[in-house]
Design an enzyme around this catalytic site. Sequence first.
Site, PDB file in Angstrom:
ATOM      1  N   GLU A 137      -6.123  -5.739   3.726  1.00 44.83           N
ATOM      2  CA  GLU A 137      -6.015  -6.859   2.775  1.00 44.83           C
ATOM      3  C   GLU A 137      -7.184  -6.864   1.791  1.00 44.83           C
ATOM      4  OE1 GLU A 137      -4.394 -10.558   3.781  1.00 44.83           O
ATOM      5  OE2 GLU A 137      -3.412  -9.845   5.594  1.00 44.83           O
ATOM      6  N   ILE A 140       1.899  -0.010   6.920  1.00 47.03           N
ATOM      7  CA  ILE A 140       2.528  -1.323   6.760  1.00 47.03           C
ATOM      8  C   ILE A 140       2.577  -2.045   8.111  1.00 47.03           C
ATOM      9  CG2 ILE A 140       4.563  -2.550   5.966  1.00 47.03           C
ATOM     10  CD1 ILE A 140       2.907  -1.012   3.800  1.00 47.03           C
ATOM     11  N   GLY A 182     -25.034  -0.217  28.494  1.00 46.25           N
ATOM     12  CA  GLY A 182     -24.075   0.778  28.965  1.00 46.25           C
ATOM     13  C   GLY A 182     -22.719   0.181  29.260  1.00 46.25           C
ATOM     14  N   THR A 237       0.817  -1.214   0.000  1.00 50.51           N
ATOM     15  CA  THR A 237       0.000   0.000   0.000  1.00 50.51           C
ATOM     16  C   THR A 237       0.850   1.263   0.000  1.00 50.51           C
ATOM     17  OG1 THR A 237      -1.771  -1.142   1.164  1.00 50.51           O
ATOM     18  CG2 THR A 237      -1.791   1.247   1.263  1.00 50.51           C
ATOM     19  N   GLU A 238       0.383   2.266  -0.737  1.00 49.71           N
ATOM     20  CA  GLU A 238       1.058   3.567  -0.824  1.00 49.71           C
ATOM     21  C   GLU A 238       0.054   4.684  -0.571  1.00 49.71           C
ATOM     22  OE1 GLU A 238       4.218   2.135  -4.317  1.00 49.71           O
ATOM     23  OE2 GLU A 238       2.945   3.883  -4.634  1.00 49.71           O
ATOM     24  N   ARG A 247     -26.732 -10.939  33.757  1.00 51.05           N
ATOM     25  CA  ARG A 247     -27.338  -9.626  33.951  1.00 51.05           C
ATOM     26  C   ARG A 247     -28.850  -9.758  34.098  1.00 51.05           C
ATOM     27  NH1 ARG A 247     -27.324  -4.429  35.723  1.00 51.05           N
ATOM     28  NH2 ARG A 247     -28.188  -2.957  34.187  1.00 51.05           N
ATOM     29  N   THR A 298     -10.508  -3.937   0.921  1.00 47.07           N
ATOM     30  CA  THR A 298     -11.759  -3.523   1.542  1.00 47.07           C
ATOM     31  C   THR A 298     -12.906  -4.431   1.100  1.00 47.07           C
ATOM     32  OG1 THR A 298     -12.312  -2.031  -0.270  1.00 47.07           O
ATOM     33  CG2 THR A 298     -10.982  -1.113   1.530  1.00 47.07           C
TER      34      THR A 298
END
Length: 387
Positions: free
Chosen positions: A367, A160, A344, A125-126, A272, A369
């Site tokens: 890797e 990277i 919460g 990637t750049e 809960r 989208t």
Amino acid sequence: MIRDQETLQLLLDSVRRFVRDVLLPHEREVADTDQIPPAIVAQMRELGLFGLSLPEQYGGLALTMEEEVQVAFALAHASPAFRSLIGTNNGIGAMGIVLDGSDEQRQRYLPRMASGELIGSFALTEPEAGSDAAALRTSAVRGHDADGDHYLINGTKRYITNAPEAGLFTVMARTDPATPGAAGVSAFLVERGTPGLALGPIDRKMGQRGAHTCDVIFQNCRVPAANLIGREGTGFKTAMKVLDKGRLHIAAVCVGAAERMLDDALRYAIERRQFGQPIAEFQLVQAMLADSQTEIYAARSMVLDAARRRDDGHNIATEAACCKLFASEMCGRVADRAVQILGGAGYMADYAAERFYRDVRLFRIFEGTSQVQQLVIARNMIKAAHA
């Protein structure tokens, strides 16, 4: 499909104990310090986790893809940062060498990668080439001097993974500026400490603390010609093969992380109490639990099926994209439901649900989208129909 079920079960049992007894108790520390304790890294080395998928002749365990995804299911029950450190070595950090490297390259690097002495990283990637990987601008110009044939690499790589810890980078660079797109791209092995290679500051991210990324900058970085992987112009093909495997692995990680979040949510829902009974007795909560379990089962089944197909020698580019797309999106939905079930408490950092909610968001991005996976799937469908 499994080569040795008994041996695999022993490995999976060891990994699950390691997750339960070592990784889970240190999740909060890693999140607070942004560092994995060196003692845990040492234990990862002892367990052979850095070489799970690397060939046995170089010290790895040589797991099949089906075996590897089952280990990933188990590992991903802990914070993704732990898996990230070893994942690049077993995937994108080393697979270029395993698949297309020379014998000399394999002998030089793979034993140290399998032992965890050498951490691999994948520099594709750049700043201007992420999803459109074929548009990369980093250049590699061949030259010759008194020290022999070499390439001068110039450019910047972004986001990277493991770059701050890496000792070896698989770098995609354009060797033929006259050839646009993928055909002019080549792959190189660049060692840490090579003159002209520099690292940017560690990125500050939404989540995944303990898993580090940064820019990798090349300024007239001189790399021996022997460090070219394969031939000039074949680097993008190597990258795609590496990513097919990597996407399947990430899909398995999504399944494991979703299982962990659902386990936590179910436990909380049983304990809960509201309106005089456990919230797990409320049908709207049960619907969220049931939807999550159903989607996890579907994703797990997809991943195992695609892994078996890869082990059988089939081209699984489409299946890997399907798995990455569905599993990562599924994981995001489970994360959202887990926070909702905890209410919460799910918004508080005291519970893992809040951290995982941030951590797993990355799975739909790196890797490839989700949108890139959709394009890959559809284009492969159209290509197959024309054939």
